[in-house]
Design a protein around this motif. Sequence first.
Motif, PDB file in Angstrom:
ATOM      1  N   GLY A  91       0.817  -1.208   0.000  1.00 25.31           N
ATOM      2  CA  GLY A  91       0.000   0.000   0.000  1.00 25.31           C
ATOM      3  C   GLY A  91       0.849   1.256   0.000  1.00 25.31           C
ATOM      4  N   LYS A 109      -4.201   1.572  -2.687  1.00 26.84           N
ATOM      5  CA  LYS A 109      -4.174   0.151  -2.342  1.00 26.84           C
ATOM      6  C   LYS A 109      -3.237  -0.606  -3.292  1.00 26.84           C
ATOM      7  N   ASP A 118      -4.300   3.296  -7.105  1.00 26.77           N
ATOM      8  CA  ASP A 118      -4.381   1.900  -6.686  1.00 26.77           C
ATOM      9  C   ASP A 118      -3.587   1.027  -7.651  1.00 26.77           C
ATOM     10  N   LYS A 156      -3.478 -10.829  -0.962  1.00 28.43           N
ATOM     11  CA  LYS A 156      -4.188  -9.555  -0.942  1.00 28.43           C
ATOM     12  C   LYS A 156      -3.204  -8.405  -0.909  1.00 28.43           C
ATOM     13  N   ARG A 204      -3.232  -2.385   2.131  1.00 29.04           N
ATOM     14  CA  ARG A 204      -4.063  -1.190   2.115  1.00 29.04           C
ATOM     15  C   ARG A 204      -3.204   0.061   2.200  1.00 29.04           C
ATOM     16  N   GLU A 255       0.254  -0.696   4.172  1.00 27.27           N
ATOM     17  CA  GLU A 255       0.493  -2.067   4.604  1.00 27.27           C
ATOM     18  C   GLU A 255       1.510  -2.723   3.672  1.00 27.27           C
ATOM     19  N   ASP A 269      -3.794  -2.142  11.270  1.00 27.05           N
ATOM     20  CA  ASP A 269      -4.362  -1.067  10.457  1.00 27.05           C
ATOM     21  C   ASP A 269      -4.563   0.216  11.241  1.00 27.05           C
TER      22      ASP A 269
END
Length: 391
Positions: free
Chosen positions: A19, A44, A85, A122, A125, A148, A372
């Motif tokens: 991120g 992201k 993103d 994933k 973020r 992240e 987070d």
Amino acid sequence: MPESNFVDYVKIYCRSGKGGKGSMHLRHVKYNPNGGPDGGDGGKGGSIILRGNHNYWTLLHLKYERHIFAEHGGNGGKDKCHGTDGKDVYIDVPCGTVVYNAETGKYVCDVTYDGQEVMLLKGGRGGLGNFQFRTATNQAPRYAQPGEPMQEMTIILELKLLADVGLVGFPNAGKSTLVSALSNARPKIANYPFTTMEPSLGIVGYRDNKSFVMADIPGIIEGASEGRGLGLRFLRHIERNSLLLFMVPGDTDDIKREYEILLNELAQFNPELLDKHRVLAVTKCDLLDEELVEMLRETLPDDLPVVFISAVTGYGLEELKDVLWRELNAESNKLATITAEDTLVHRDKDMTRFAQELADEGEDEDIEYIDDEAIEDIEDLDDFEYESEES
């Protein structure tokens, strides 16, 4: 020797995007000297997503994809500008692909139908800019969140053919001949063992425009479950079959014994294979007369259907299709939905050698994940960004 186009095993290093950082910025212009915080959020990171695609039959398109990276998210900017993103990366795989963690050998996920999407890694973020932390009592927050971190994993992709009927037999038992006689598939046929070097699928037509799929795999020899011959590599392709068709030549000295050897090899490889419905086909019966056929029938097991056939002359093929269709549609043989909970019991044992293989190449650094709610305090005032406008 030409390289085979049938690839059912690949190992890939995958990494999602991290991120973007949130911006720590205080707006300061001549017409608004106390503009306050206006740092934007970070973008992201891109994710790695597996997607089932029925247009692929092997993993050949991934054989040389050693590394797959997703894009990182962009950092936030002043004036509450949001970072870009990162783009997600989709890995198209054939239906029936199983994914393992190459480092631990543990099962990760299963892709079983067209269009199915599974989130593999994933993306991180994006961090919040200092604009998000303003309050009535803290009107000029001097901190922002970092993005992240990325996630990474070396994965093993294994293809297991999805078919209704799987053929099980010793080399030169007539499996490829049967597939070519019942379907439009044209596997290599010759009068010597191990003619079939890679699995093949054939669609068998039945009455009233019905059909079922038959899978031909290379021959199994005694000790295949321990790595002898080609059996260990291809035995996994019959794990997804609803019905197993055992094939033993009629000129064999002891048909029952050969059937029991094949059954034992499956049990050693994965005991769950014994729960599948089974049919025994005695092949090459054009070499036998009716009297000998009846004598052999009395020596065969009574707990499974037995059909005497000859793929060359067509003898018994219609009866065989009737038996296969009846067994496939038996109430006790309905194909269960494949989920993560019913994965195969042998998977940890099967992947152990790949875990060692990765360890020999060198271990990757551990990844630390942030909460987070974690924020990055910036104590050095020289790191602050100010914007000024000249008149």
